[in-house]
Design a protein around this motif. Structure first.
Motif, PDB file in Angstrom:
ATOM      1  N   PHE A   1       0.817  -1.210   0.000  1.00  0.00           N
ATOM      2  CA  PHE A   1       0.000   0.000   0.000  1.00  0.00           C
ATOM      3  C   PHE A   1       0.855   1.266   0.000  1.00  0.00           C
ATOM      4  O   PHE A   1       0.325   2.365   0.151  1.00  0.00           O
ATOM      5  N   CYS A   2       2.161   1.117  -0.174  1.00  0.00           N
ATOM      6  CA  CYS A   2       3.061   2.271  -0.124  1.00  0.00           C
ATOM      7  C   CYS A   2       3.457   2.773  -1.507  1.00  0.00           C
ATOM      8  O   CYS A   2       4.332   3.620  -1.637  1.00  0.00           O
ATOM      9  N   THR A   3       2.840   2.253  -2.541  1.00  0.00           N
ATOM     10  CA  THR A   3       3.088   2.748  -3.895  1.00  0.00           C
ATOM     11  C   THR A   3       1.777   3.258  -4.470  1.00  0.00           C
ATOM     12  O   THR A   3       0.694   2.841  -4.059  1.00  0.00           O
ATOM     13  N   LYS A   4       1.870   4.176  -5.416  1.00  0.00           N
ATOM     14  CA  LYS A   4       0.678   4.746  -6.032  1.00  0.00           C
ATOM     15  C   LYS A   4       0.154   3.892  -7.182  1.00  0.00           C
ATOM     16  O   LYS A   4      -0.907   4.166  -7.731  1.00  0.00           O
TER      17      LYS A   4
ATOM     18  N   ALA B   1      -1.533   0.789  -9.175  1.00  0.00           N
ATOM     19  CA  ALA B   1      -2.709  -0.022  -8.907  1.00  0.00           C
ATOM     20  C   ALA B   1      -2.281  -1.407  -8.428  1.00  0.00           C
ATOM     21  O   ALA B   1      -1.216  -1.903  -8.809  1.00  0.00           O
ATOM     22  N   PRO B   2      -3.087  -2.047  -7.591  1.00  0.00           N
ATOM     23  CA  PRO B   2      -2.714  -3.375  -7.093  1.00  0.00           C
ATOM     24  C   PRO B   2      -2.607  -4.387  -8.231  1.00  0.00           C
ATOM     25  O   PRO B   2      -3.387  -4.366  -9.177  1.00  0.00           O
TER      26      PRO B   2
ATOM     27  N   PHE C   1     -11.472  -4.278  -8.892  1.00  0.00           N
ATOM     28  CA  PHE C   1     -12.381  -3.239  -9.396  1.00  0.00           C
ATOM     29  C   PHE C   1     -11.735  -2.413 -10.513  1.00  0.00           C
ATOM     30  O   PHE C   1     -12.414  -1.966 -11.445  1.00  0.00           O
ATOM     31  N   GLN C   2     -10.447  -2.189 -10.408  1.00  0.00           N
ATOM     32  CA  GLN C   2      -9.757  -1.333 -11.384  1.00  0.00           C
ATOM     33  C   GLN C   2      -9.927  -1.841 -12.808  1.00  0.00           C
ATOM     34  O   GLN C   2      -9.923  -1.051 -13.761  1.00  0.00           O
ATOM     35  N   HIS C   3     -10.102  -3.155 -12.976  1.00  0.00           N
ATOM     36  CA  HIS C   3     -10.167  -3.734 -14.312  1.00  0.00           C
ATOM     37  C   HIS C   3     -11.549  -3.614 -14.951  1.00  0.00           C
ATOM     38  O   HIS C   3     -11.681  -3.866 -16.148  1.00  0.00           O
ATOM     39  N   LEU C   4     -12.556  -3.272 -14.170  1.00  0.00           N
ATOM     40  CA  LEU C   4     -13.883  -3.130 -14.768  1.00  0.00           C
ATOM     41  C   LEU C   4     -14.443  -1.721 -14.612  1.00  0.00           C
ATOM     42  O   LEU C   4     -15.600  -1.464 -14.939  1.00  0.00           O
TER      43      LEU C   4
END
Length: 752
Positions: A635-638, A640-641, A676-679
């Protein structure tokens, strides 16, 4: 007459006096010329030295006043200590003589100046052009510093003004060299807080608490001993710590065996050894004292179970642990500056991960200043009942009516770690279900080829109040089964339990496990909610009989859930047992329906049930899960997971009014918020054959979703609001679902 004031009363009186005196001095300090046309931006030098000394007196009194007010406000949380009062009295002693002389001198000067001002009042009302300054100049003894107006530091002037008035409110500013002069404030704001540009030619590239500490390259190795953990516990004491230590020792053989199995596995990436701090804030301070007092009186132990199992798990995984329940020690461990937490920590945070709870999160914020936001990506919050995204983002929670006592921290929702996998927006940490080992049971109880049980039922509820209104329900069970209880009974108090109940009193964990091993049924009363005991009873071959809730319990109709950061609706005492285990191990009944209860008990008595422990509640399962989190969750990078991978995604469009939790469960999947980022794109709607007449992007925890009225498609603007929870009759949620491993809902086949 001498009147003795208690410390708290004395502080309140002192606070009132200081407030009145400060207001008087501040009103006297404002020159008459400033009430009309004199530009507010003029420096004290331009205005003359009138009022400068009095201004300093007012500021000093204001700082002392702030100090008293803060102590007074804290009286309901922590009693004033002798150190607090000594610190306050010391501050007064230091200023006493100077304040007296300064007061006498300034009052005399005010008297003289009033005569002069009345004679020259007309002259000073004359309008003069106001020069446009790009900076504000401040002067003091042997100094002249300018506050730069740099677009790259837009808050510099505002912060200087704030600290000029408030620097004495927290000793940490003095610790960092602030002495009230603007030069010292500018130096602090450039070297420590980064609100102002480098001061007086000082080239500062990285703030002290931003710097990277020495990187340890030692690799973690799976351990087959818990000795390092016992050494960590040796510095702590108390009933809660004793419970944690005893639990770890009792289960040590199982942990070691699981570690040996993991060491032999080849499907494992070697990690660097992490420095990890475990800080259960609920065991610290006055809250900790109340918690400690309940441990031996039937109080809740679920959180302690999690802390014990987490510490054992991290030790076996080979990491370097520090365990603390002292707020004072916490401040030392993180390098907090002396004072009240307004300033950043003195050095970079040396811990790679900090596991804490909501209380500990408050303690960290109160000690780290700006560094709290900088390092919050390293926090992991043990949160039994979960925190949904709508409650987590403060601005959204306030504007949409989701503001509660426990939310609004703005963390990544997956940083919250729950006891059960009931809230997929958070990470499921879990615990390990205990089992009666050979050391804990008599030889005659060990029957490897049989699961014979006595015709007894053990009731789940260690305190009297949990039994209120349940006599009829328990009476129906006792018609067919001898009914036992483990209710805490204070000495000299008569029992309120029904006469047919055989009460053993509060048992040790070992004795309780022996009783469960004999029992046929473990009976839920409806409270406590979602604890570890039913899972352990099922692991020992008991059938868990629990009440169904109609209507479901939630923050809307239940005092326990009221104020908790979740909209979950609880259909039974233990939804995980109902939904993930079910019959024949779990029976959920309407306890007000006598026929329903009698038939359930009759069926249970005539059914042989083998012990069952889902993999996720074994040592092996918890090691596998925690290892995956530490390896893949960042969680320390901007960016996306990237875990779970996109290939695990299964897109589902839910019906109106259903959350993604329900939508995915109906297809035997679970909702995965990291996907969620993928949809969250128009292409996802097109792929499902949905034609959008309009598409909008906004911060809404229901998005992405589709509204049939007007064929409106909504996309998520704020990633922190990606939420598996949340439903609305006018929205069809677009849901990221995934499969999961049997008995390990946190992981998918493509996740390892």
């Amino acid at each position: 007459m001498h009147v003795a004031l208690r410390p708290r009363s004395g502080c309140l009186v002192l606070c009132l006096c200081l407030s009145v005196l400060t207001l008087l001095l501040q009103s006297l300090w404002v020159p008459i010329e400033m009430t009309r046309d004199e530009p507010a931006g003029r420096s004290p030098e331009e205005q003359g030295q009138r009022g400068l000394g009095l201004h300093r007196l007012a500021l000093r009194l204001e700082a002392l006043n702030t100090q008293v007010q803060r102590l007074s406000r804290e009286r309901d949380i922590t009693h004033l200590t002798r150190d607090d009062l000594n610190l306050l009295l010391q501050s007064f002693r230091q200023d006493q003589q100077g304040l007296a002389r300064l007061m006498e001198r300034e009052l005399k000067r005010v008297s003289q100046r009033l005569d002069q001002l009345s004679r020259h009042h007309h002259h000073h009302q004359t309008h003069t052009p106001t020069p446009q300054y790009r900076h504000r100049s401040y002067t003091g003894p042997n100094e002249e510093c300018e506050v730069p107006m740099d677009p790259a530091y837009p808050l510099c002037a505002e912060k200087v003004k704030f600290l000029h008035a408030r620097w004495q409110a927290d000793p940490c500013y003095s610790f960092y060299g602030v002495d009230g002069t603007v030069c010292s404030i500018l130096t602090y704001l450039s070297l420590i807080e980064d609100f102002c540009p480098p001061h007086q030619g000082k080239n500062v590239s990285v703030l002290p608490w931003h710097q990277k500490p020495y990187t340890y390259t030692e690799k973690s190795e799976i351990r087959t001993t818990l000795t390092p953990l016992y050494e960590v516990f040796s510095n702590a004491s108390g009933s809660a710590i004793d419970f944690i230590r005893t639990r770890v020792e009792r289960m040590s053989d199982r942990w070691i065996q699981a570690g040996q199995g993991m060491r032999q596995s080849r499907n494992r990436t070697v990690m660097n050894q992490l420095k990890v701090l475990l800080y259960p804030g609920a065991l610290s301070g006055s809250v900790g004292q109340r918690f400690e007092a309940m441990v031996n009186r039937g109080g809740p132990l679920g959180e302690l179970v999690q802390w014990a199992d987490l510490s054992a798990c991290l030790t076996i995984l080979g990491h370097n642990l520090t365990f603390s329940t002292s707020q004072q020690q916490l401040f030392s461990l993180i390098g907090a500056a002396p004072g009240r937490g307004s300033c950043p920590i003195q050095r970079p945070l040396t811990f790679d991960l900090i596991y804490t709870d909501y209380h500990g999160l408050t303690h960290l914020q109160g000690a780290m200043g700006l560094a709290f936001l900088h390092y919050q990506c390293r926090f992991r919050i043990l949160d039994s009942f979960g925190t949904e995204p709508a409650f987590n983002l403060g601005s959204y929670a306030r504007s949409r009516g989701y503001k509660t006592l426990w939310g609004s921290w703005g963390l990544q929702p997956l940083q919250y770690m729950t006891m059960f996998p009931h809230t997929p927006d958070n990470s499921f940490l879990g615990f390990v279900s205990e089992e009666a080992t050979r050391k804990e049971v008599r030889e005659e109880e060990l029957e490897p080829d049989s699961y014979k049980k006595d015709r007894i039922a053990v009731v789940y509820g260690k305190q009297d109040y949990m039994w209120k209104g349940k006599s009829q329900y328990i009476g129906l069970i006792s018609e067919q089964l001898e009914t036992h209880a483990t209710v805490y009974q204070p000495a000299g108090h008569a029992s309120n339990l029904p006469s047919f109940i055989k009460n053993h009193g509060l048992l040790t964990q070992e004795d309780f496990l022996r009783l469960l091993r004999r029992a046929k049924v473990f009976v839920g009363l409806g409270f406590p909610y979602e604890g570890p005991a039913p899972i352990e009873a099922i692991a020992l071959g008991c059938v868990f009989l629990q009440p169904r809730f109609h209507p479901p319990h939630s923050s809307v109709n239940n005092d326990f859930y009221k104020g908790k950061p979740t909209t979950r609706q609880i259909s039974s005492q233990h939804p995980y047992a109902e939904n993930f285990i079910g019959k024949p191990h779990v029976w959920t009944v309407d306890v007000t329906n006598e026929t329903d209860v009698r038939e359930a008990v009759k069926a249970i008595v005539h059914t042989e049930v083998k012990p069952l422990t889902p993999r996720e509640f074994t040592c092996e399962g918890m090691l596998e899960r925690v290892y995956s989190y530490i390896t893949h969750q960042s969680f320390c990078t901007k960016s996306a997971p990237s875990w779970p991978p996109e290939r695990a995604l299964r897109i589902h469009l839910g019906p109106l009014g259903q959350s993604c939790v329900s939508v995915c469960r109906q297809s035997s999947h679970v909702c995965e918020p990291a996907l969620f980022q993928h949809l969250n794109t128009p292409a996802a709607f097109t792929r499902l054959g949905i034609g959008c007449s309009s598409t909008a992007k906004e911060a809404n925890h229901l998005f992405p979703s589709y509204s049939p009225w007007g064929r409106h498609c909504g996309l998520q603007q704020e990633p922190l609001l990606f939420s598996c929870a949340g439903s609305d009759p006018s929205h069809r949620r677009l849901c990221p679902c995934r499969a999961y491993l049997p008995g390990q809902v946190a992981l998918c086949p493509d996740c390892l």
